[in-house]
Each structure stands twice: as C-alpha cells, then as structure tokens.
Design an enzyme around this catalytic site. Sequence first.
Site, PDB file in Angstrom:
ATOM      1  CB  CYS A   1      -6.178  10.711  10.904  1.00 54.18           C
ATOM      2  SG  CYS A   1      -4.120   9.885  11.416  1.00 54.18           S
TER       3      CYS A   1
ATOM      4  CG  ASP B   1       2.986   1.694   9.539  1.00 50.43           C
ATOM      5  OD1 ASP B   1       2.155   2.544  10.335  1.00 50.43           O
ATOM      6  OD2 ASP B   1       2.986   1.641   7.907  1.00 50.43           O
TER       7      ASP B   1
ATOM      8  CE  LYS C   1      -1.803   1.823   4.176  1.00 54.01           C
ATOM      9  NZ  LYS C   1      -1.189   3.134   4.559  1.00 54.01           N
TER      10      LYS C   1
HETATM   11  N1  EPU Z   1       5.698  15.092  10.474  1.00 56.54           N
HETATM   12  C1  EPU Z   1       5.904  16.862  10.665  1.00 56.54           C
HETATM   13  N2  EPU Z   1       5.545  17.247  10.275  1.00 56.54           N
HETATM   14  C2  EPU Z   1       5.756  16.818   8.762  1.00 56.54           C
HETATM   15  C3  EPU Z   1       5.219  14.970   8.779  1.00 56.54           C
HETATM   16  C4  EPU Z   1       5.978  14.801   9.365  1.00 56.54           C
HETATM   17  O1  EPU Z   1       6.280  16.824  12.089  1.00 56.54           O
HETATM   18  O2  EPU Z   1       5.859  17.855   7.502  1.00 56.54           O
HETATM   19  C5  EPU Z   1       5.617  14.037  11.835  1.00 56.54           C
HETATM   20  C6  EPU Z   1       4.722  13.709  11.429  1.00 56.54           C
HETATM   21  O3  EPU Z   1       3.876  13.956  12.478  1.00 56.54           O
HETATM   22  C7  EPU Z   1       4.475  12.156  12.142  1.00 56.54           C
HETATM   23  C8  EPU Z   1       6.924  11.762  12.237  1.00 56.54           C
HETATM   24  O4  EPU Z   1       6.581  12.845  11.328  1.00 56.54           O
HETATM   25  O5  EPU Z   1       5.225  12.596  13.753  1.00 56.54           O
HETATM   26  C9  EPU Z   1       6.022  10.541  10.829  1.00 56.54           C
HETATM   27  O6  EPU Z   1       5.480  10.849   9.634  1.00 56.54           O
HETATM   28  P1  EPU Z   1       5.759  10.950   8.243  1.00 56.54           P
HETATM   29  O7  EPU Z   1       5.530  12.218   7.382  1.00 56.54           O
HETATM   30  O8  EPU Z   1       6.626   9.952   7.839  1.00 56.54           O
HETATM   31  O9  EPU Z   1       4.141   9.613   7.888  1.00 56.54           O
HETATM   32  P2  EPU Z   1       3.282   9.692   6.840  1.00 56.54           P
HETATM   33  O10 EPU Z   1       4.277   9.649   5.533  1.00 56.54           O
HETATM   34  O11 EPU Z   1       2.527  10.780   6.708  1.00 56.54           O
HETATM   35  C10 EPU Z   1       4.043   7.601   6.372  1.00 56.54           C
HETATM   36  C11 EPU Z   1       2.877   5.772   6.440  1.00 56.54           C
HETATM   37  C12 EPU Z   1       2.348   5.622   7.345  1.00 56.54           C
HETATM   38  C13 EPU Z   1       3.334   5.427   8.174  1.00 56.54           C
HETATM   39  C14 EPU Z   1       4.345   5.896   8.881  1.00 56.54           C
HETATM   40  C15 EPU Z   1       5.551   6.380   8.955  1.00 56.54           C
HETATM   41  C16 EPU Z   1       2.136   6.155   3.292  1.00 56.54           C
HETATM   42  C17 EPU Z   1       0.883   6.037   3.246  1.00 56.54           C
HETATM   43  N3  EPU Z   1       2.105   6.413   5.416  1.00 56.54           N
HETATM   44  O12 EPU Z   1       2.805   7.916   6.198  1.00 56.54           O
HETATM   45  O13 EPU Z   1       1.094   4.925   6.661  1.00 56.54           O
HETATM   46  O14 EPU Z   1       3.176   5.020   9.853  1.00 56.54           O
HETATM   47  O15 EPU Z   1       5.093   7.083   7.057  1.00 56.54           O
HETATM   48  O16 EPU Z   1       6.170   5.005   8.764  1.00 56.54           O
HETATM   49  O17 EPU Z   1       3.283   6.091   3.476  1.00 56.54           O
HETATM   50  C18 EPU Z   1       0.105   2.760   7.849  1.00 56.54           C
HETATM   51  O18 EPU Z   1       0.258   2.341   7.277  1.00 56.54           O
HETATM   52  O19 EPU Z   1      -1.045   2.677   8.782  1.00 56.54           O
HETATM   53  C19 EPU Z   1       0.638   4.091   8.505  1.00 56.54           C
HETATM   54  C20 EPU Z   1       0.398   5.188   8.810  1.00 56.54           C
END
Ligand code: EPU
Length: 418
Positions: free
Chosen positions: A117, A305, A22
């Site tokens: 979320c 995850d 995914k």
């Molecule tokens: N964060 C910030 N500012 C930003 C972006 C992120 O503070 O602009 C913080 C977030 O709040 C969090 C941390 O950085 O505390 C990590 O977030 P990240 O951006 O790495 O997560 P994401 O890209 O939103 C993806 C996966 C998630 C997975 C995370 C961490 C996808 C579509 N989603 O989310 O997957 O948990 O990376 O590995 O790739 C899941 O599949 O169940 C899921 C939640």
Amino acid sequence: MNKLSVKGGKKLKGAVKVHGAKNAVLPILAATILTDGEVVLENVPLLSDVAVFCQIMCSLGVQIKQEGSTLTVCANGLDIQANPDSSLSQRLRASNLFLGPLMARAGRARLAFPGGCAIGSRPMDYHIKALEAMGASVELTDGCIDAVCSGLYGAEIYFDFPSVGATENALLAAVLARGDTVIKNAAREPEVADLAGFLKVCGADIRGAGTDTIYISGVKALHGGSYQVMPDRIEAGTLLCAAAITGGEILLCGYDGQSLAALLHKLHDCGCLLGQTAEGLSLTAPERLKAVDIRTQPYPGFPTDMQPQMMALLSVAEGATLITESIFENRFRHAGELARMGADIKVVGEVARIIGKPHLTGAGVEAADLRAGAALVLAALAAEGESQISGVEYIDRGYQSLEQSLSALGADIRRIKL
Ligand code: EPU
C-alpha cells in the site's frame, strides 16, 4: 472524490470528544466470527474502513445491525465455505485479520493477498509463520493466501518484529486452539490489549496482552457479550496536534492520555502545556512551537501513525528537526505536499530533516494515505490563506467527521462535494 477547503490562521479553542478506535474495532469485529451468540459493540466509529469490513463479514453470512455507534453482531450463520470478497478485501489491509478467525472457525481460509500500500510493502510472513506453527498448511497461489488445517493446536510463537496485525491474528487463532499458546515478542499496542479484553469478555483465557509475552489457553467455544471499544489514541493525538499547530487550546473530554505518553512527552518538549484531570486531557500551545526530534517505534515508542501529523507541526516550529521513520519504508509521502505549502523538508532514506518556518502558505495538495491526509489538514489549519486537500476518501477511512470536530473548535473548514 470530495475535497476539504481550509482557511488557515484560526486558533482552535474548545472541547471535543474522541470517537472509538479504528485499529481496535477492526480486530474486534474479526473476533466476533469466533463467537456463538450475540455480540454488542459500543463506541464503534462510523468510518468507511469499518463499513467495508462489515460488508465483507455480511458476505460471509454474519448478521450485523447498526444503531448509531452500536453494532449488534451474530456470527452463528457463518458460511464456512465462503471466502472474503477479493475486491473488497484488497481495499483494506486489515482484511488480513480474517485469516486467524476463519482458520479457527472453518478450518480453511482463502484470502486475497492484501498486498502493498502507499506506506510500504507490508508483507504477511509473520502471520503465516504463526498459523503454520499452530498446524496450518499455507500456500500462496494466484495472489491469494490459501490456508487449511484439521484443527489448530497451541504453539510457541516468536516474532522477529512485534507486528500488531500478526500478534492479533495469532491471538485470534489461538483462543479456540487445542492447548496452550505463547506469543513472544508480541506487539504491546493498546489495541492488542483491547482485542484481548473483548475476547476475555466472551470467555477466552488470555494473560499478558499489552506486554511482550501473551499466554493463551485454548477454550472449546466463545459466547457472546457486550464490549465498549477503546477511544482512538491517534484521533486524540491528531486533535491535540491541531490545537498545538494553531497556537490554540483544547480539552479532549473524558480522555485519558496514558496510551499517548510518547506523543505527550514530545508535545511537552515542543513547549505545550498538558493537563490530565477527571474532565479529560487538555493542551495549551505556546506562541511558537520548539523543534524536537522524533523516531517512530513500536508501542510504547512514538507511534508511526502520528509521524505525518508531527511533521506538519514541526514544519512551523522554531529550529531544526530530524524525524526517523523506522516502521514503514515509504511513509514520507506527505513531505512533498507539505513542501508545496512552503515547508522546508529534505528526505534521505528513513530520515526527514525539517527546518521550521514561521509560516506555511495555503495550496492545493493531495493526501496519499490516511495519516498523510491528517497531516495536510493540520498544515492547512496553520497556513496563511486557503488550502484545498484532495484524497479526502483516505481521511474518511480513519477519522469520523474530522471536519466537524475541527469546526467545533473554531476551524474554518468545509467539505466540497465534487
Ligand atoms: N511486517 C512484516 N511481516 C509481517 C507483518 C508485518 O515484515 O508479516 C512489518 C511491516 O511491513 C511493517 C512492520 O512489520 O514494517 C509493522 O507492521 P504491523 O504488522 O505492526 O502493522 P499492521 O498490523 O499492518 C497496524 C495498524 C497501522 C499501524 C501499524 C503500526 C491496523 C488495522 N493497522 O498495521 O495503522 O501503522 O499497525 O502501528 O491496526 C493507520 O491506522 O493509519 C495504520 C496504518
């Protein structure tokens, strides 16, 4: 609003195949917006998140044809004035991945702020900072991100934290930008490398994806191509945990466990026997699992995850465990539901303390998010008696027919259509 009914106590045994990832296919789909010509994506998982993502793309003028797990995508007809539908994009956090490609292709983007979320507030500041460094003007108005640029140019980008989504958005914006981009403290997750793999097939010039520094030299255009999406390491990990929690045995056919090293080490420390052969990755569980401590971290650390699924598993392990969740501030909502099944879990801030019990007891429980749902299914497989899990729509977002994979391994699990 379906439920899953699980009668616990069966040792899972057998061989299953892991579906496509995914968290790789969503950024790759977003990347197809950058291409001229036809893209063929294979090993695409059939998930509700993928369906919603495709629906948004179609509303932007992208043509998508599906045949089984193969998608044929053509973004030649992209309407550069169109905006992703806000009610659809608010349903899906990953809709933030449209920002980079739309800026690169259309020079503008208006996207409903994906917002918080169940697992945390999930801000967008790193994504916005990266785009601003590349020449975009970004405003936040009426719950939307409004971004414009007259062409993007290469820049040096540094992230305070290696965010997966922000790294992917920066990469998506940089491949067609004028000049060179360097992303420092980039996320090293395998899904970032898979996105770069796809972009390279389409003619992008990227080096270092999968490490903490990614170099991109902008090219004038990307062409179409064919690509096979990587297998889902979190689905793989969840199935391994399902075998482990029931004292069973599993073979993940053709699966290479390299990207799951952190989880595999923990499962080994719990007493599981692991084997990697040409046939795939196998696990044999001990009679009783042993407790281990877990701290979630960016890749290659232990994946957030997999934290809920490990919490379920450690609820029946011998001994006491500390789980520290360092990525998301609200990712323990499964703890209360596991407690309803008899688990001894105390959460204080970012730490959960678990005292393993010999048995859990079936109960009616509710999934608050995708991985929490998976954790409840695992707990139910090990529990005495029947459990009914509601919130199945969360599980369907990220697991293709989880109950079918588990049934094939001997689980007594069925979907109740309400
Ligand atoms: N964060 C910030 N500012 C930003 C972006 C992120 O503070 O602009 C913080 C977030 O709040 C969090 C941390 O950085 O505390 C990590 O977030 P990240 O951006 O790495 O997560 P994401 O890209 O939103 C993806 C996966 C998630 C997975 C995370 C961490 C996808 C579509 N989603 O989310 O997957 O948990 O990376 O590995 O790739 C899941 O599949 O169940 C899921 C939640």
